[in-house]
Structure formats: structure tokens, C-alpha cells
Design a protein around this motif. Structure first.
Motif, PDB file in Angstrom:
ATOM      1  N   ASP A  34      33.257  48.363  39.015  1.00 15.69           N
ATOM      2  CA  ASP A  34      32.379  48.155  38.105  1.00 15.69           C
ATOM      3  C   ASP A  34      31.199  48.909  37.956  1.00 15.69           C
ATOM      4  N   ARG A  75      27.719  43.760  34.475  1.00 11.18           N
ATOM      5  CA  ARG A  75      28.803  44.829  35.191  1.00 11.18           C
ATOM      6  C   ARG A  75      30.185  44.575  34.558  1.00 11.18           C
ATOM      7  N   TYR A  79      39.067  40.680  35.713  1.00  9.38           N
ATOM      8  CA  TYR A  79      37.548  40.782  36.490  1.00  9.38           C
ATOM      9  C   TYR A  79      37.475  39.593  37.608  1.00  9.38           C
ATOM     10  N   PHE A  90      32.941  47.308  33.953  1.00  9.48           N
ATOM     11  CA  PHE A  90      34.409  47.098  34.451  1.00  9.48           C
ATOM     12  C   PHE A  90      35.629  47.157  33.343  1.00  9.48           C
TER      13      PHE A  90
END
Length: 142
Positions: A65, A36, A21, A40
Motif C-alpha cells: 500500500d 491507502r 485488499y 494498493f
């Protein structure tokens, strides 16, 4: 025991996804955001499973995301999830917007194909889950 092993696997998976991420956020110049990250993470795991099943490379695009609903709303011309109010001060647009397409046509078709692939993977996983639940229930009823 078994619980410790599961906890360690969950921690390792969480660390792996969080690392992906952060790399993804940097690549697409997005500010990492806990709200988010959950979406994700779910998309990452679905795509990772899909990549394992098909032998294809996993390729996360800039929409990784977004929920399916957010993505559909965005491609249909709805609100983008990154409205200027949500952007940190250093990311706010400083120049007037130029009238140019945000995404090229072929990119959208690839993204839509990826969404369809994810839907197929989710559907297959749902069917597999239903079969497993039925097997468990049948054993419990014996």
C-alpha cells in the motif's frame, strides 16, 4: 452496449482488488483505509500484469500500500507511513520498542528486486503506450 460491458468489467476488477485488499490488510494486521486503497490498487494491477507476463506467482508483501516514494523513504530510514498518530487506538504500541531490526537483510533485497521488476513493467507499459499513441496519431493525420 460497449460502455455497459466496460462498466461491469471495472466493477468486477474493483471488487476483486477490494477483496484482495481486505485479505492483505488482515494478513498484515493493517486497518483498511480508503486513502491507502488507491495506492494498493495501482500496485496490485502492476504486479498482476507482471505475474501474467512472466508466469510468476503474484506475491504482495507488507509494502503493497506504499507508493514508490514512500517505500524508498522508509527503506532509507525516513518516516514510516504508519506513525502512532495514524494508528487506530487498538493498534497503538503498548510495549516499549525493542532494539531489533524491522526487516531482515534478505527480505529487503527481495523487496528491492520486486521494486526493480515493477519499474521494468511500468517502463515497458510506458513504451507500449507511447507506440500506441504514435500509431493513433499517425492514423488521425492520414
Amino acid at each position: 452496449g460497449i460502455q455497459q460491458v466496460e462498466d461491469q468489467e471495472n466493477l468486477a476488477r474493483e471488487a476483486r482488488i477490494r477483496s484482495a485488499y481486505l485479505d492483505w490488510s488482515k494478513k498484515y494486521e493493517k486497518e483498511p483505509d480508503e486513502s491507502r486503497f488507491k495506492t494498493f490498487s495501482q500496485n496490485f494491477l502492476v504486479m498482476e500484469n507482471y505475474a501474467k507476463e512472466t508466469g510468476k506467482d503474484m506475491n504482495l508483501n507488507k509494502y503493497a500500500d506504499l507508493t514508490e516514494e514512500e517505500y524508498n523513504r522508509m527503506v532509507s530510514g525516513g518516516d514510516s507511513p504508519s506513525t502512532p498518530e495514524q494508528l487506530p487506538l487498538d493498534k497503538k504500541p503498548t510495549e516499549p520498542a525493542v532494539d531489533e531490526p524491522v526487516v531482515e537483510y534478505q527480505d529487503v533485497t527481495k523487496d528491492l528486486e520486486a521494486v526493480e521488476d515493477v519499474k521494468d513493467v511500468v517502463k515497458a507499459a510506458d513504451e507500449e503506450t507511447a507506440v500506441k499513441k504514435a500509431e493513433i496519431k499517425a492514423k488521425a493525420d492520414e
